[in-house]
Design a protein around this motif. Structure first.
Motif, PDB file in Angstrom:
ATOM      1  N   SER A  45       0.837  -1.199   0.000  1.00  0.00           N
ATOM      2  CA  SER A  45       0.000   0.000   0.000  1.00  0.00           C
ATOM      3  C   SER A  45       0.871   1.247   0.000  1.00  0.00           C
ATOM      4  N   ASN A  50      -3.729  -2.642   4.967  1.00  0.00           N
ATOM      5  CA  ASN A  50      -4.866  -3.176   4.203  1.00  0.00           C
ATOM      6  C   ASN A  50      -5.333  -4.472   4.859  1.00  0.00           C
ATOM      7  N   GLU A  76      -3.508  -2.380  -5.436  1.00  0.00           N
ATOM      8  CA  GLU A  76      -4.254  -1.390  -4.637  1.00  0.00           C
ATOM      9  C   GLU A  76      -4.386  -0.087  -5.404  1.00  0.00           C
TER      10      GLU A  76
END
Length: 539
Positions: free
Chosen positions: A434, A439, A489
Motif C-alpha cells: 500500500s 490493508n 491497490e
C-alpha cells in the motif's frame, strides 16, 4: 515703782523696731552685694559659680569646658568612646548670657534663693572643623564594622509553620544624625550620649510589632497545612507548605504574589517524570519475544501551560485538594506498560496483527502494509487511534476509492478494509504494498472497527525471524504469493483528519514522519497525496 515699770514698757516696742530695722538694713545690704555676683547654689553648665562675678564665672566655665568630656555609648553599651572639650575648642564666647542670669537675680529674695540650687545652661562654642575631625576619627566610624539593619519578615519553617522573624537593629550610623546629636550634647555639656536612644543608628523600617506585618502573617498562615496532591495512577506527588512557602510572598500593602516561574518549573519537573509520550515502549509480543518500540508518540503528555494556570488558581484559593493534571495526550495506564492490555499489535515483518481487548484476543489476521520499494513503508512506532469513520472515501489524483471502515492512527496512515485484494500477508507488501496503510480483509476490518475506540494504542514493530513465506486468502487458507493486476491497490490518498492535533514535546517532531522543524507540520510522502483539508499539525 509703777512709773519705772511704765517707762520700761514703753521702750520695748522702740527697741524691737530698731532691731527689726537693723536686720532689714543688713538683709538689704547683703542683697545689694548680689548685684555683681551670683547667688549661692548657682550652677552654670554644670560648673558652680556661686559668689563669682561675670568675668570670674566666664573664666571658671571656660576652664570647666576645657576639661569637659562627652562619653559616647555605642552598641547598646558594649563599647564607649569619648570626645574632649579641649579637642574641639569648647568655650563660652562672651559673658552676655552670664550677665542676663546675673541681672535676673532679685536682691529682695536672695535669702530664699540662697538655700536652693539653681542650674542654668548657656551656649558654648566649638570649632566645627575640629568636631568633624574628631567624629571622623572615632572607632565607630569604621564602616567595615557596620551591620546594616534588617527588617522583620514572615518565614515558613518546617514543623513550626509561618512566623515572624524579628528585625535586626544593626549599628549602621547615620552620619548627619551623629554630628547633630554630638553637637547638641556638647552645647548642653551633657555627660553621656546613647547612640541608640538618640536615633543615631539607622533603624529597620519594619519591626516585629508592625501591624501590617502581623496582617501578612495572618494571611499566609492558611498555607501552613495546605497540600495539593497530584495523582498519577498509584503514584502521588504532594505539594506541601514547605514548597508553597517559597512561592508565596506578601507586600507591606498585603498584596499576595505567587511565583509563577517556580510553579512553571514544578510542572515541568512533573512532566519530565511522568510523561511517557515519545518514549520507548517494551512489548512482549504474541510470538513470545520482547521488542522495544522506539518510535511513535503514544503515551501521557501533560498540558504544562494549562496545568500551570490551574495550579496558580488552586494556590490562590488556599485550599487543599487532590488533583489529576490536565493532559495533551493520555494513555491507558500510568503503570508499566502505559498502553495497558487493550491494543492492536502489528508485526510488520510477519505482516500479521493481533487485536487484544482487556487482555483477551479478539481477532488476528494477515494484512498488507506499505510498499518499501516505492518509499511507502509503514512506519513502526507506538501510536493511538485518531478516530474511526464508516464509509469514507479515499481520494487522490484522478480517483476516488470508497472504504467501509477507516481507522487512522499515524497522520495519514491507518487501517482499512481492502475489498480489491483477495490475498494478504507473506511478502506481498514488498512489491504490491500500500501507500503506507494497513490493508485488511473486510471482515477483519469490520470486527476491529466494532471493538476499537479513539485513543486505543496501535503498536507497530519489526521482528526478525517471523517472516512468512506464504499469504492467506479471505478464508484464511495459505496460498502462494501471486499478484495479478486486479489485486493492485488503487493509488489511494486518505480523507482529511479531524481538528485533533498530535502534540510533541518541546517543539520536536514525531520520529516516524518527515516534519520541517521550523514549521512543525507533517510532510507526507509525495506518493501519498494529501486529501482536501490539512494534515495534523504538531505543536
Amino acid at each position: 515703782m509703777r512709773k519705772e515699770k511704765k517707762k520700761a514698757s514703753s521702750k520695748s516696742p522702740l527697741i524691737l523696731g530698731i532691731a527689726l530695722g537693723a536686720i532689714i538694713i543688713l538683709y538689704l545690704l547683703i542683697g545689694s552685694t548680689y548685684r555683681n555676683v551670683f547667688f549661692p547654689g548657682t550652677i552654670v553648665n554644670g560648673i558652680n559659680v556661686s559668689g563669682l562675678n561675670c568675668a570670674q564665672a566666664q573664666e571658671t566655665v571656660n576652664a570647666g569646658a576645657s576639661t569637659y568630656t562627652l562619653t559616647l555609648i555605642e552598641d547598646d553599651g558594649e563599647n564607649t568612646e569619648t570626645i574632649s572639650g579641649s579637642d574641639i575648642g569648647l568655650h563660652v564666647e562672651n559673658g552676655d548670657n552670664l550677665q542676663l542670669i546675673l541681672s535676673g537675680q532679685n536682691m529682695i529674695t536672695w535669702g530664699l534663693e540662697a538655700f536652693r540650687e539653681k542650674e542654668y545652661s548657656i551656649s558654648v562654642s566649638y570649632d566645627e572643623e575640629k568636631l568633624r575631625s574628631v567624629i571622623d576619627s572615632l572607632s565607630c566610624m569604621d564602616k567595615s564594622k557596620w551591620i546594616s539593619p534588617e527588617n522583620a519578615f514572615v518565614i515558613y519553617e518546617n514543623d513550626i509553620g509561618y512566623q515572624i522573624v524579628p528585625e535586626v537593629p544593626g549599628n549602621e550610623i547615620s552620619e548627619d544624625r551623629l554630628l547633630e546629636a554630638v553637637a547638641d550634647a556638647v552645647c548642653r555639656m551633657e555627660d553621656t550620649l546613647s547612640f541608640r536612644a538618640a536615633g543615631i543608628y539607622r533603624a529597620p523600617e519594619i519591626s516585629a510589632e508592625d501591624d501590617a506585618l502581623k496582617e501578612q502573617l495572618a494571611l499566609v498562615q492558611s498555607y501552613s497545612d495546605m497540600t495539593v496532591t497530584y495523582k498519577f495512577g498509584d503514584q502521588t506527588e504532594v505539594l506541601d507548605g514547605d514548597t508553597l512557602s517559597r512561592w508565596i510572598s506578601v507586600s507591606r500593602s498585603g498584596r499576595r504574589t505567587i511565583d509563577r516561574e517556580a510553579v512553571t518549573e514544578y510542572i515541568k519537573e512533573l512532566a519530565k517524570k511522568y510523561n511517557t509520550a515519545y518514549s520507548s515502549k517494551t512489548l512482549k509480543t504474541s510470538y513470545g519475544e520482547t521488542v522495544t518500540i522506539k518510535n511513535g508518540y503514544y503515551g501521557w503528555m501533560l498540558d504544562k501551560e494549562t496545568e500551570v494556570d490551574k495550579l496558580m488558581e488552586i494556590i490562590g484559593r488556599g485550599e487543599s485538594t487532590d488533583r489529576e493534571p490536565v493532559y495533551l495526550m493520555e494513555a491507558a495506564s500510568h503503570g508499566d506498560p502505559d498502553y495497558g492490555d487493550t491494543y492492536v499489535e502489528i508485526n510488520l515483518t510477519a505482516q500479521h496483527l493481533f487485536f487484544y481487548k482487556d487482555g483477551e484476543l479478539v481477532i488476528e489476521s494477515d494484512f498488507v502494509s506499505g510498499n518499501p520499494s516505492r518509499g511507502n513503508a509503514t512506519p513502526d512506532g507506538a501510536y493511538s487511534l485518531t478516530y474511526k469513520e464508516r464509509n469514507a472515501t479515499l481520494k487522490g489524483q484522478n480517483y476516488r476509492t470508497p472504504v467501509s471502515y477507516w481507522m487512522p492512527f499515524n497522520g495519514n496512515v491507518g487501517m482499512h478494509d481492502s475489498s480489491w485484494r483477495s490475498t494478504f500477508g507473506g511478502s506481498i507488501y514488498k512489491t504490491n504494498g500500500s501507500h503506507g496503510c494497513i490493508n485488511l480483509p473486510p471482515a477483519v476490518a469490520a470486527t476491529i472497527y466494532e471493538n476499537i475506540e479513539q485513543g486505543i494504542p496501535v503498536l507497530c514493530y519489526h521482528l526478525s525471524g517471523t517472516e512468512q513465506p506464504h499469504a492467506t486468502n479471505l478464508s484464511g487458507e495459505e496460498v502462494p504469493v501471486s499478484i495479478t493486476p486486479a489485486e493492485q491497490e488503487p493509488a489511494t490518498a486518505l480523507p482529511p483528519l479531524p481538528d485533533a492535533q498530535i502534540p510533541v514535546p518541546d517543539g520536536t517532531a514525531s520520529p516516524d514522519v518527515q516534519i520541517p522543524p521550523q514549521e512543525g507540520t507533517i510532510s507526507p510522502d509525495p506518493q501519498m497525496p494529501v486529501p482536501d483539508g490539512s494534515v495534523p499539525q504538531f505543536n
